[in-house]
Write an enzyme that holds these catalytic residues in place. Structure first.
Site, PDB file in Angstrom:
ATOM      1  N   ASP A  40      51.317  33.456  37.700  1.00 33.29           N
ATOM      2  CA  ASP A  40      50.708  33.748  39.001  1.00 33.29           C
ATOM      3  C   ASP A  40      51.778  33.566  40.073  1.00 33.29           C
ATOM      4  OD1 ASP A  40      47.416  33.521  39.978  1.00 33.29           O
ATOM      5  OD2 ASP A  40      48.997  33.380  41.486  1.00 33.29           O
ATOM      6  N   ASN A  41      51.743  34.427  41.091  1.00 33.35           N
ATOM      7  CA  ASN A  41      52.746  34.292  42.165  1.00 33.35           C
ATOM      8  C   ASN A  41      52.250  33.400  43.312  1.00 33.35           C
ATOM      9  OD1 ASN A  41      50.952  35.870  43.553  1.00 33.35           O
ATOM     10  ND2 ASN A  41      52.270  37.677  43.662  1.00 33.35           N
ATOM     11  N   ILE A  61      54.276  39.611  38.570  1.00 34.14           N
ATOM     12  CA  ILE A  61      54.313  40.615  37.487  1.00 34.14           C
ATOM     13  C   ILE A  61      55.314  41.739  37.778  1.00 34.14           C
ATOM     14  CG2 ILE A  61      52.021  40.286  36.468  1.00 34.14           C
ATOM     15  CD1 ILE A  61      51.126  42.714  38.241  1.00 34.14           C
ATOM     16  N   ALA A  84      46.338  41.124  40.621  1.00 30.13           N
ATOM     17  CA  ALA A  84      46.187  42.428  41.282  1.00 30.13           C
ATOM     18  C   ALA A  84      45.894  42.236  42.759  1.00 30.13           C
ATOM     19  CB  ALA A  84      45.033  43.206  40.651  1.00 30.13           C
ATOM     20  N   SER A 126      37.309  47.615  37.469  1.00 27.78           N
ATOM     21  CA  SER A 126      36.340  47.439  38.552  1.00 27.78           C
ATOM     22  C   SER A 126      35.338  48.579  38.628  1.00 27.78           C
ATOM     23  CB  SER A 126      37.118  47.386  39.871  1.00 27.78           C
ATOM     24  OG  SER A 126      36.250  47.515  40.962  1.00 27.78           O
ATOM     25  N   TYR A 150      42.150  51.018  45.966  1.00 28.45           N
ATOM     26  CA  TYR A 150      41.978  49.934  44.983  1.00 28.45           C
ATOM     27  C   TYR A 150      41.362  50.507  43.695  1.00 28.45           C
ATOM     28  CZ  TYR A 150      39.625  46.078  42.651  1.00 28.45           C
ATOM     29  OH  TYR A 150      39.147  45.199  41.700  1.00 28.45           O
ATOM     30  N   LYS A 154      42.910  51.068  39.799  1.00 27.37           N
ATOM     31  CA  LYS A 154      42.291  50.545  38.567  1.00 27.37           C
ATOM     32  C   LYS A 154      42.041  51.682  37.573  1.00 27.37           C
ATOM     33  CE  LYS A 154      42.091  46.169  39.492  1.00 27.37           C
ATOM     34  NZ  LYS A 154      42.716  45.160  38.643  1.00 27.37           N
ATOM     35  N   ALA A 311      35.295  50.429  56.025  1.00 24.62           N
ATOM     36  CA  ALA A 311      35.870  51.597  55.343  1.00 24.62           C
ATOM     37  C   ALA A 311      35.905  51.391  53.832  1.00 24.62           C
ATOM     38  CB  ALA A 311      37.285  51.844  55.854  1.00 24.62           C
TER      39      ALA A 311
END
Ligand code: UDP
Length: 355
Positions: A40-41, A61, A84, A126, A150, A154, A311
């Protein structure tokens, strides 16, 4: 020498393993006896969510060398990919970031896996892949026409997985989450800024200093009402959608049930590789109904402010999860909206400012 996997605990690399869903997937994997390596960042994840039983690697990643180091250092057997960019609203104004992290980063991860002969991959996808649905509940083979970048990222990645499966023998399952919500005793939802409905509604229910008892009631949290007058109202994005009360309808699913589906997918990946599964409860609730349910759970007023549409929001997203039930044997343990909100509320009361 490489140990026979049968003779040792499986090592699972969880990317995004200290984010909301990733941390709870990690917790459930550990509970089941798997060994977990988190990558994980910490841009959205929380170091407080690093479970001591897991190995933690601070890396992104998108850094090929960091990925190489992880695959060299640990004998990884499978990857669960949750790292993500996830906020629909931002994906409308900054698609570059979504494609870079979700696609470029994802490909780097797949390439590191191939190089190290790791061939099991569970992907966090998703409901956003469907866009505005033509029919409800949504089945997995429904037309896919994302209305935000987004969802586009995916869907593209799901398709990339298909090609990696055909060409390189990658075993993969995509899990299309509907609206993840709820918490475990230890871990919960804490984004900065928070964009999700349930945590925002619950924040507006947190007691301020001026709690008062309802007259004639016994003591105990059930009988205490909170004044929420000093608290920012929760914004209600859009009341002009073509739905029963004009607000958007979503299918809320407990994050623990989502985590269980990851484990089932991993256990059945040899037989079911290439499949995608919706994870939802098949029950749609409007934003206003969620607020009402949260009022019941919290006994707070929860002020709302009608605001313009946000939006990229489809009007209605409700899952058919028949396939996950039939093929994965998925049995959600917490399908009730109030139980989901209750668990999120318990966590938030313990962590009113987040981690
Ligand atoms: N929403 C809202 N106020 C908020 C956050 C969300 O009205 O503070 C609405 C949002 O417009 C959507 C629904 O709640 O219709 C669920 O949004 P969320 O961000 O939780 O999940 P999404 O469906 O976007 O993944």
């Amino acid at each position: 020498m490489t140990q026979n996997i049968e003779l040792r605990t499986m090592n699972i690399l969880v990317t995004g393993g200290v984010g909301y869903v990733g941390s709870i997937v990690t917790e459930e994997l550990l509970n089941k006896g798997y060994r977990v390596i988190i990558l994980d960042n910490l841009q959205q994840g929380h170091k407080e969510a690093i479970l001591p039983e897991a190995e933690f690697v601070l890396a992104d990643i998108c850094e090929a060398q960091a990925l190489e180091d992880v695959f060299r250092r640990f004998e990884i057997d499978a990857v669960m990919h949750m790292a993500a960019e996830t906020v629909v609203e931002y994906s409308m104004t900054d698609p570059k970031r979504y494609f870079h992290n979700n696609i470029v980063g994802g490909i780097k991860l797949l390439d590191a896996m191939l190089k190290h002969k790791v061939c099991k991959f569970v992907f966090s996808s998703s409901a956003a892949v469907y866009g505005d649905p033509e029919s409800i509940p949504i089945e997995e083979d429904h037309r896919k026409l994302p209305v935000n970048s987004y969802g586009e990222s995916k869907l593209m990645f799901e398709r990339i997985l298909e090609w990696y499966g055909k060409a390189y023998g990658l075993k993969h399952i995509s899990l299309r989450y509907f609206n993840a919500a709820g918490a475990t005793k230890l871990l919960g939802e804490d984004h900065h800024p928070e964009t999700h409905l349930i945590p925002n509604v619950l924040k507006a229910a947190l007691p301020d200093s001026s709690r008062f008892k309802v007259q004639g009631s016994k003591s105990g949290s059930e009988d205490i009402k909170h004044r929420t007058l000093n608290i920012e109202p929760v914004k209600l994005f859009g009341t002009d959608y073509p739905t029963k009360d004009g607000s958007c309808i979503r299918d809320y699913v407990h994050v623990i049930d989502i985590a269980q589906a990851h484990i089932l997918a991993l256990e059945k990946i040899e037989q079911l590789s290439g499949r995608a599964y919706n994870l939802g409860n098949g029950e749609g609730y409007s934003v206003l109904e969620v607020v009402e349910a949260a009022r019941k759970v919290t006994h707070a007023e929860i002020p709302v402010k009608i605001s313009p549409r946000r939006a990229g929001d489809p009007a209605v997203l409700v899952a058919s999860s028949r396939r996950a039930k039939e093929e994965l044997g998925w049995r959600p343990k917490f399908p009730e909206l109030e139980a989901i909100i209750e668990s999120a509320w318990k966590w938030m009361r313990k962590h009113p400012k987040g981690y």
